[in-house]
Every structure is written in structure tokens, then in C-alpha cells.
Design a protein around this motif. Sequence first.
Motif, short mmCIF file in Angstrom:
data_model
loop_
_atom_site.label_atom_id
_atom_site.label_comp_id
_atom_site.label_asym_id
_atom_site.label_seq_id
_atom_site.Cartn_x
_atom_site.Cartn_y
_atom_site.Cartn_z
N THR A 122 28.80 0.02 -44.57
CA THR A 122 27.60 0.60 -43.97
C THR A 122 26.72 -0.44 -43.29
O THR A 122 25.92 -0.10 -42.42
N ARG A 123 26.89 -1.70 -43.66
CA ARG A 123 26.11 -2.77 -43.02
C ARG A 123 26.59 -3.02 -41.59
O ARG A 123 25.79 -3.32 -40.70
N VAL A 124 27.91 -2.92 -41.36
CA VAL A 124 28.43 -3.18 -40.02
C VAL A 124 28.44 -1.93 -39.15
O VAL A 124 28.56 -2.02 -37.92
N LEU A 125 28.33 -0.76 -39.78
CA LEU A 125 28.42 0.50 -39.03
C LEU A 125 27.42 0.59 -37.87
O LEU A 125 27.81 0.97 -36.77
N PRO A 126 26.14 0.27 -38.06
CA PRO A 126 25.21 0.39 -36.93
C PRO A 126 25.60 -0.47 -35.73
O PRO A 126 25.39 -0.06 -34.57
N ARG A 127 26.16 -1.65 -35.97
CA ARG A 127 26.59 -2.50 -34.86
C ARG A 127 27.76 -1.85 -34.11
O ARG A 127 27.82 -1.89 -32.87
N ILE A 128 28.67 -1.28 -34.86
CA ILE A 128 29.80 -0.60 -34.21
C ILE A 128 29.32 0.60 -33.41
O ILE A 128 29.75 0.83 -32.27
N VAL A 129 28.39 1.36 -33.98
CA VAL A 129 27.83 2.51 -33.27
C VAL A 129 27.19 2.06 -31.96
O VAL A 129 27.32 2.72 -30.92
N SER A 130 26.49 0.92 -31.97
CA SER A 130 25.83 0.44 -30.75
C SER A 130 26.82 0.18 -29.63
O SER A 130 26.50 0.39 -28.45
N LEU A 131 28.04 -0.26 -29.98
CA LEU A 131 29.06 -0.47 -28.96
C LEU A 131 29.69 0.84 -28.52
O LEU A 131 29.88 1.08 -27.32
N LEU A 159 37.25 -10.71 -31.15
CA LEU A 159 36.98 -10.23 -32.50
C LEU A 159 35.47 -10.31 -32.75
O LEU A 159 34.88 -11.38 -32.63
N VAL A 160 34.88 -9.17 -33.08
CA VAL A 160 33.43 -9.11 -33.24
C VAL A 160 33.08 -9.43 -34.69
O VAL A 160 33.20 -8.59 -35.58
N THR A 161 32.63 -10.64 -34.93
CA THR A 161 32.54 -11.18 -36.30
C THR A 161 31.53 -10.44 -37.18
O THR A 161 31.73 -10.33 -38.39
N ASP A 162 30.45 -9.93 -36.59
CA ASP A 162 29.45 -9.23 -37.40
C ASP A 162 29.67 -7.72 -37.39
O ASP A 162 28.79 -6.96 -37.80
N ALA A 163 30.85 -7.29 -36.95
CA ALA A 163 31.22 -5.88 -36.99
C ALA A 163 32.55 -5.69 -37.71
O ALA A 163 33.32 -4.78 -37.42
N LEU A 164 32.81 -6.61 -38.67
CA LEU A 164 34.00 -6.54 -39.51
C LEU A 164 33.57 -6.46 -40.96
O LEU A 164 32.51 -6.98 -41.32
#
Length: 202
Positions: free
Chosen positions: A38-47, A161-166
Motif C-alpha cells: 500500500t505504500r508503493v500503490l499511490p506512486r504506481i497509480v500516479s503513473l 526499474l522504478v525503485t520507489d514503486a517496488l
Amino acid sequence: MSVSGLSYGPLGDHCTHVCVDMQRLFAEPSEWATPWITRVLPRIVSLVERKAEQTIFTRFLPAERPGRGVGTWRRYYERWASMTIENIGPEMIELLPPLSSFCPPARAIDKHVYSPWPEGKLQAMLAARRIDTLVITGGETDVCVLATVLGAIDIGYRVVLVTDALCSSSDATHDALMTVYHQRFAQQVETVEMETVLSAWN
């Protein structure tokens, strides 16, 4: 030419976002729960919000029932009997709700092993679009993301590779794999944060 941390230039028209296994079975209480998904989910959503048409989600499909599978996968699903579809229910293989709403135009492909490559669907989809670059997010860093990255390298894709979205269920092996990606695969894998991807992919 380096662009904002990307060693090999900006991300162009032949780029696709591959989001690995951001599914309910890894987010909800279970033996496979990944605590910081859930911590990385918002970053993935932004992309995905910006690049839904250029996004492909992979979904890992467990065996239907315990003991199913070929070779060592049979033993695997004896060990993880609690995670078979018979026990978790088919709804648990779905993408997390913030991501599922983007399909379509985003697309999803299913796989029955860690890697999305052996079954051929992903490669066919990418080839049809003449894709040469993959931006990879999702989980787990040290299992399905690893299999996705290594297969992409073998085929010859440029991998970002998106390091803060893994994410991973193991901090230790997540950290170890981040070192491997950055140091051992530096010629074929660019490791950057989401902010860099968002600014470099117009």
C-alpha cells in the motif's frame, strides 16, 4: 545522453509500463501478504493515471487446488495449499481497486508462473506495438519482478526499474536485489525513482 537520472535518454513513444502482480491476494491478510504494497500503490497509480493506454498489468494465478501443477509447482501448491484459488476465492486474483478501474484502456495478462514471458502473451502484445522500452513497477522485487526483469533483459528490452514503486514481503532480499539491479545489471537496467519517470516520459 543522460536525462534526469536516466542513463540512456528520455522515454519515447515505444515505451510501455509493465506493472507486476499488484493484486488483492498480496495486499489483503494472507500468507502471501506484502505489508508495504500500500505504500508503493499511490506512486504506481500516479503513473497509470498518465499512461493508462501504455500500461500492462500482469496477474499471478495460483493453482486451482492443492497439489496441482507441473514438477516442483505441485510441491509448491502442497506447501501453499491455503493460497490456491479453491481456498482464497477467485476474487482475490483481481487487481487492487485503484488500479482495476484503469482497465481498459490498460490491459491485463495472466500468468501461472513467476515470469510473464514463457506463455508468450506479453511478448506478442509488446511486439505488436513495436515496444523497445519497459518501465517496471510492482511486486515482489525479488520474485516476480526479478523474473520479469531477467526475461526482458534476455529479449533485449531497455529496462527502467522504478525503485520507489517496488515492494516485497522481505526487506532483506528487496534490498539485496536492489543492489544487484543497480550494480550487476547497470548496462541493461536503469534504476530511478518515480519522479524521474514522470518527468522523462511525455
